[in-house]
Motif scaffolding. Structure first.
Motif, PDB file in Angstrom:
ATOM      1  N   SER A 177      51.831  64.872  60.721  1.00  0.00           N
ATOM      2  CA  SER A 177      52.912  65.743  61.204  1.00  0.00           C
ATOM      3  C   SER A 177      52.533  66.419  62.518  1.00  0.00           C
ATOM      4  O   SER A 177      53.383  66.605  63.400  1.00  0.00           O
ATOM      5  CB  SER A 177      53.250  66.802  60.153  1.00  0.00           C
ATOM      6  OG  SER A 177      52.122  67.618  59.862  1.00  0.00           O
ATOM      7  N   GLU A 180      52.819  63.899  65.353  1.00  0.00           N
ATOM      8  CA  GLU A 180      54.227  63.691  65.675  1.00  0.00           C
ATOM      9  C   GLU A 180      54.769  64.836  66.530  1.00  0.00           C
ATOM     10  O   GLU A 180      55.499  64.608  67.505  1.00  0.00           O
ATOM     11  CB  GLU A 180      55.048  63.562  64.385  1.00  0.00           C
ATOM     12  CG  GLU A 180      56.527  63.292  64.605  1.00  0.00           C
ATOM     13  CD  GLU A 180      56.821  61.928  65.207  1.00  0.00           C
ATOM     14  OE1 GLU A 180      57.983  61.691  65.567  1.00  0.00           O
ATOM     15  OE2 GLU A 180      55.897  61.089  65.317  1.00  0.00           O
ATOM     16  N   GLU A 333      56.903  72.168  63.778  1.00  0.00           N
ATOM     17  CA  GLU A 333      58.236  71.983  63.209  1.00  0.00           C
ATOM     18  C   GLU A 333      59.334  72.365  64.181  1.00  0.00           C
ATOM     19  O   GLU A 333      60.347  71.670  64.295  1.00  0.00           O
ATOM     20  CB  GLU A 333      58.370  72.791  61.914  1.00  0.00           C
ATOM     21  CG  GLU A 333      57.516  72.280  60.778  1.00  0.00           C
ATOM     22  CD  GLU A 333      57.736  73.044  59.490  1.00  0.00           C
ATOM     23  OE1 GLU A 333      58.724  73.823  59.422  1.00  0.00           O
ATOM     24  OE2 GLU A 333      56.943  72.865  58.547  1.00  0.00           O
TER      25      GLU A 333
END
Length: 415
Positions: A177, A180, A333
């Motif tokens: 994550s 990314e 995020e």
């Protein structure tokens, strides 16, 4: 709560091109501008916007390490070459690694507050494409504690340091994550740089930026946890701006709607001789930003545009968390979901930041301020975003070394 004792303003910013690999003008075997040319261009770019250079009371120049890259020190005495009206004006040079520009801005604000100057010309410069990258990496290691860290540090010293931070973040919050999110940071940076003609990555024509950002790190050829697209490039360039009192603005003939007022200044240092306690946090950055919030008496929800110090993509995620825009471990995020894009909740680095615009180290903090000023005064051209009345403030974060010197400022359009 400490407040500025009188209004202080920034106006009339000017950036040179951020020159280096990626620009069509750049060729490693062809002659290129040096310190003198960049200083003169940036300084004269500012002077062309004011009534007369004679009203400049003082000059401050920021530079990290020209004594190594260019074999040139004593840069303050180069300010008078910009204009004959600056001869015999007091000038000084400041250095705080990659936060040198932010320190110059902070010192200019203090001069105006101290009433020793009404108008300060603040200029930053760095010319780094003078040696091979591996030698430059050694020069830049002086931003760390060279005596204790260099011998056992990575050949690419600061990529190594922030690779360690990325590795710690992977372990704590997940490698997939985080990688990314770092890829999205790279893509966002290049997309924003394409809106700014002076950005180093302005001419980047790559069609699939995310795929480039997702490339796996190659420890044999570089560092363990970063790829080349995670890194800001080697850059040459200069930036300059005016810092002035209200009387100074009037003297220069600068309209208030073309200026920003400084609302908060936060500066913080940590011990250069000690390693960070937690590689997944930028604690000095957090402290500086909190000081700026407190002095300005604003919250992060009122910030409409941010220029933060993304020397590496992982640093961008960490700085978002340090500034309070995401909880610890959640910085990635808000990047992946688009919050930091030009049309997002909190637009970040609208001309590309260090990854996209470039990173001429001594100039970066001043370039950040110029870009924020242009945004909040609606002078950003193709890079302009919408600054709403509910979020009228701009925030800058300029970091030196491995989070050891940080200057953060909050500004708004002058009333």
């Amino acid at each position: 709560m400490r407040k500025l004792r009188k209004p202080v303003y920034f106006a009339c910013g000017y950036n040179t091109i951020s020159l280096g690999t990626g620009r069509s003008e750049f060729h490693p075997k062809k002659p290129r501008p040096g310190l003198e040319e960049y200083i003169k261009e940036a300084g004269q770019g500012v002077i062309s916007q004011i009534s007369d250079a004679k009203y400049i009371d003082e000059g401050i120049i920021s530079n990290f390490i020209a004594a190594r890259f260019n074999r040139q020190a004593h840069l303050a005495a180069m300010i008078p070459m910009i204009d004959s009206a600056l001869v015999h004006k007091p000038c000084s040079r400041v250095e705080g690694a990659c936060a040198s520009g932010g320190l110059a801005l902070a010192n200019a604000v203090r001069s105006v507050l101290a009433e020793t100057s009404d108008v300060v010309l603040v200029l930053g410069v760095e010319v780094q494409n003078t040696v091979k990258a591996i030698y430059g990496a050694d020069y830049l290691a002086a931003a760390g504690h060279y005596k204790a860290e260099r011998k056992n540090g990575h050949a690419y010293f600061f990529p190594g340091k922030f690779s360690d931070r990325a590795g710690a973040y992977y372990e704590k919050f997940g490698a997939e994550s985080t990688r990314e999110a770092m890829a999205h940071w790279y893509a966002q940076s290049i997309e924003n740089a394409r809106t700014c003609e002076k950005a180093q990555e302005y001419e980047n024509k790559a069609s699939d930026l995310l795929s480039l950002g997702r490339k796996s790190p190659n420890p044999k050829g570089f560092v363990d946890h970063l790829n080349l697209f995670d890194c800001s490039k080697v850059s040459d360039g200069a930036s300059a701006i005016i810092c002035a009192s209200e009387e100074g603005l009037e003297r220069l003939g600068i309209a208030k709607d073309k200026a920003v007022q400084v609302m908060g200044v936060g500066q913080s240092e940590d011990d250069l001789t000690k390693a960070p306690e937690d590689l997944t946090r930028l604690t000095t950055t957090q402290n500086a930003v909190e000081k700026a919030y407190e002095m300005a008496n604003v919250s992060r929800e009122q910030i409409g545009v941010v220029e933060l110090h993304d020397c590496f993509s992982i640093t961008g995620l960490l700085a978002l968390e340090a500034a309070g825009f995401a909880p610890h471990g959640k910085g990635g995020e808000i990047v992946v979901n688009g919050d930091t894009k030009r049309d997002g909740r909190i637009p970040v680095n609208t001309t590309g930041g260090l990854v996209g615009y470039g990173h001429p180290t001594g100039a970066t903090g001043i370039r950040q301020m110029i870009d924020v000023c242009n945004q909040v005064t609606n002078q950003a051209g193709n890079s302009q975003i919408n600054i709403g009345n509910e979020r009228p403030y701009g925030l800058t974060i300029n970091m030196g070394g491995n989070d050891r010197t940080v200057v953060s400022m909050i500004v708004k359009k002058a009333d």
